[in-house]
Write a protein that holds these residues in place. Structure first.
Motif, short mmCIF file in Angstrom:
data_model
loop_
_atom_site.label_atom_id
_atom_site.label_comp_id
_atom_site.label_asym_id
_atom_site.label_seq_id
_atom_site.Cartn_x
_atom_site.Cartn_y
_atom_site.Cartn_z
N ALA A 37 45.55 30.09 -23.51
CA ALA A 37 44.95 31.39 -23.22
C ALA A 37 45.80 32.45 -23.92
O ALA A 37 46.73 33.00 -23.32
N GLY A 38 45.54 32.68 -25.19
CA GLY A 38 46.36 33.63 -25.94
C GLY A 38 47.78 33.11 -26.05
O GLY A 38 48.01 31.99 -26.49
N HIS A 39 48.74 33.91 -25.60
CA HIS A 39 50.16 33.53 -25.66
C HIS A 39 50.58 32.66 -24.47
O HIS A 39 51.75 32.31 -24.35
N TYR A 40 49.65 32.33 -23.62
CA TYR A 40 49.97 31.60 -22.39
C TYR A 40 49.24 30.27 -22.33
O TYR A 40 48.26 30.05 -23.02
N HIS A 41 49.71 29.42 -21.43
CA HIS A 41 48.96 28.27 -20.98
C HIS A 41 48.50 28.64 -19.58
O HIS A 41 49.26 29.23 -18.81
N ALA A 42 47.26 28.32 -19.26
CA ALA A 42 46.70 28.63 -17.95
C ALA A 42 46.15 27.34 -17.34
O ALA A 42 45.28 26.70 -17.92
N GLU A 43 46.69 26.99 -16.19
CA GLU A 43 46.28 25.76 -15.50
C GLU A 43 45.43 26.12 -14.29
O GLU A 43 45.91 26.78 -13.37
N LEU A 44 44.19 25.70 -14.30
CA LEU A 44 43.26 25.98 -13.20
C LEU A 44 43.25 24.79 -12.25
O LEU A 44 42.98 23.65 -12.66
N VAL A 45 43.53 25.07 -10.97
CA VAL A 45 43.53 24.03 -9.95
C VAL A 45 42.42 24.35 -8.94
O VAL A 45 42.46 25.38 -8.27
N ALA A 46 41.42 23.48 -8.90
CA ALA A 46 40.33 23.57 -7.94
C ALA A 46 40.18 22.18 -7.31
O ALA A 46 40.26 21.18 -8.01
N ASP A 47 39.98 22.15 -5.99
CA ASP A 47 39.97 20.85 -5.30
C ASP A 47 38.76 20.63 -4.40
O ASP A 47 38.81 19.83 -3.48
N GLY A 48 37.67 21.36 -4.66
CA GLY A 48 36.49 21.17 -3.83
C GLY A 48 36.41 22.12 -2.65
O GLY A 48 35.47 22.05 -1.86
N THR A 49 37.39 23.01 -2.52
CA THR A 49 37.36 24.05 -1.49
C THR A 49 37.17 25.40 -2.20
O THR A 49 37.25 25.46 -3.43
N PRO A 50 36.98 26.48 -1.46
CA PRO A 50 36.87 27.79 -2.12
C PRO A 50 38.20 28.30 -2.68
O PRO A 50 38.20 29.22 -3.50
N ALA A 51 39.32 27.72 -2.28
CA ALA A 51 40.64 28.17 -2.76
C ALA A 51 40.88 27.70 -4.19
O ALA A 51 40.71 26.52 -4.51
N VAL A 52 41.26 28.64 -5.07
CA VAL A 52 41.50 28.34 -6.47
C VAL A 52 42.85 28.92 -6.86
O VAL A 52 43.20 30.03 -6.45
N SER A 53 43.61 28.18 -7.65
CA SER A 53 44.90 28.65 -8.16
C SER A 53 44.91 28.59 -9.67
O SER A 53 44.31 27.70 -10.27
N LEU A 54 45.63 29.53 -10.27
CA LEU A 54 45.83 29.57 -11.71
C LEU A 54 47.33 29.70 -11.94
O LEU A 54 47.95 30.64 -11.44
N TYR A 55 47.90 28.75 -12.65
CA TYR A 55 49.33 28.74 -12.95
C TYR A 55 49.54 29.14 -14.40
O TYR A 55 48.91 28.57 -15.30
N LEU A 56 50.43 30.09 -14.64
CA LEU A 56 50.72 30.58 -15.98
C LEU A 56 52.03 30.03 -16.49
O LEU A 56 53.03 29.96 -15.76
N SER A 57 52.04 29.64 -17.76
CA SER A 57 53.27 29.22 -18.42
C SER A 57 53.23 29.71 -19.86
O SER A 57 52.18 30.12 -20.36
N ASP A 58 54.39 29.68 -20.51
CA ASP A 58 54.44 30.11 -21.91
C ASP A 58 54.15 28.93 -22.82
O ASP A 58 53.84 27.83 -22.36
N GLY A 59 54.26 29.15 -24.12
CA GLY A 59 53.96 28.11 -25.10
C GLY A 59 54.86 26.89 -24.98
O GLY A 59 54.50 25.80 -25.42
N ALA A 60 56.03 27.06 -24.37
CA ALA A 60 56.95 25.95 -24.17
C ALA A 60 56.81 25.34 -22.78
O ALA A 60 57.66 24.59 -22.33
N ASP A 61 55.73 25.71 -22.07
CA ASP A 61 55.45 25.24 -20.71
C ASP A 61 56.47 25.68 -19.67
O ASP A 61 56.61 25.04 -18.63
N LYS A 62 57.16 26.79 -19.92
CA LYS A 62 58.06 27.36 -18.92
C LYS A 62 57.24 28.34 -18.07
O LYS A 62 56.44 29.12 -18.61
N PRO A 63 57.39 28.31 -16.74
CA PRO A 63 56.61 29.20 -15.88
C PRO A 63 56.78 30.67 -16.25
O PRO A 63 57.88 31.12 -16.57
N VAL A 64 55.69 31.41 -16.21
CA VAL A 64 55.68 32.86 -16.42
C VAL A 64 55.41 33.50 -15.07
O VAL A 64 54.38 33.21 -14.45
#
Length: 124
Positions: A37-64
């Motif tokens: 996602a541009g300069h980031y990696h974006a990890e979408l976590v959905a598990d069948g419930t209404p709760a959704v999480s998005l985890y951001l990291s940089d190009g080296a997979d370090k958390p942002v």
């Protein structure tokens, strides 16, 4: 002699293939789908419930850190677009609650706004 003629072609093919590999979705550290996602990696976590999480990291997979970020999810469930905001929820996580249960592997897009005013899209 033949090797010298084939080497440039082989290098050209491998260089063309590299960008395609860099944009392939993969499994993120939290078990969700991770995309560029541009300069980031974006990890979408959905598990069948209404709760959704998005985890951001940089190009080296370090958390942002998610502080100051905003995001809007537009995810398609049963043929209908489900729109809802995501906001910082500690660490590198943005979280939100959809109006319906969001299945794992859902298709859609998350529009991300960074604290500096830049934006990016994560397509799933």
């Amino acid at each position: 002699m033949m090797f010298r003629r084939l080497l440039p072609a082989a290098l050209a093919i491998s260089l063309v293939a590299l960008p395609a590999l860099a944009h392939e979705p993969g499994v993120g550290a939290n078990g969700g789908v991770r995309v560029d996602a541009g300069h980031y990696h974006a990890e979408l976590v959905a598990d069948g419930t209404p709760a959704v999480s998005l985890y951001l990291s940089d190009g080296a997979d370090k958390p942002v850190p998610a502080d100051g970020f905003k995001a809007n999810a537009i995810l398609v469930v049963d043929g209908k677009a489900q729109r809802f905001p995501l906001s910082p929820a500690g660490g590198n996580r943005l979280a939100g609650t959809a109006p319906v249960a969001i299945p794992k592997g859902v298709k859609g897009v998350v529009q991300i706004s960074a604290p500096d005013g830049t934006s990016a899209q994560a397509k799933y």
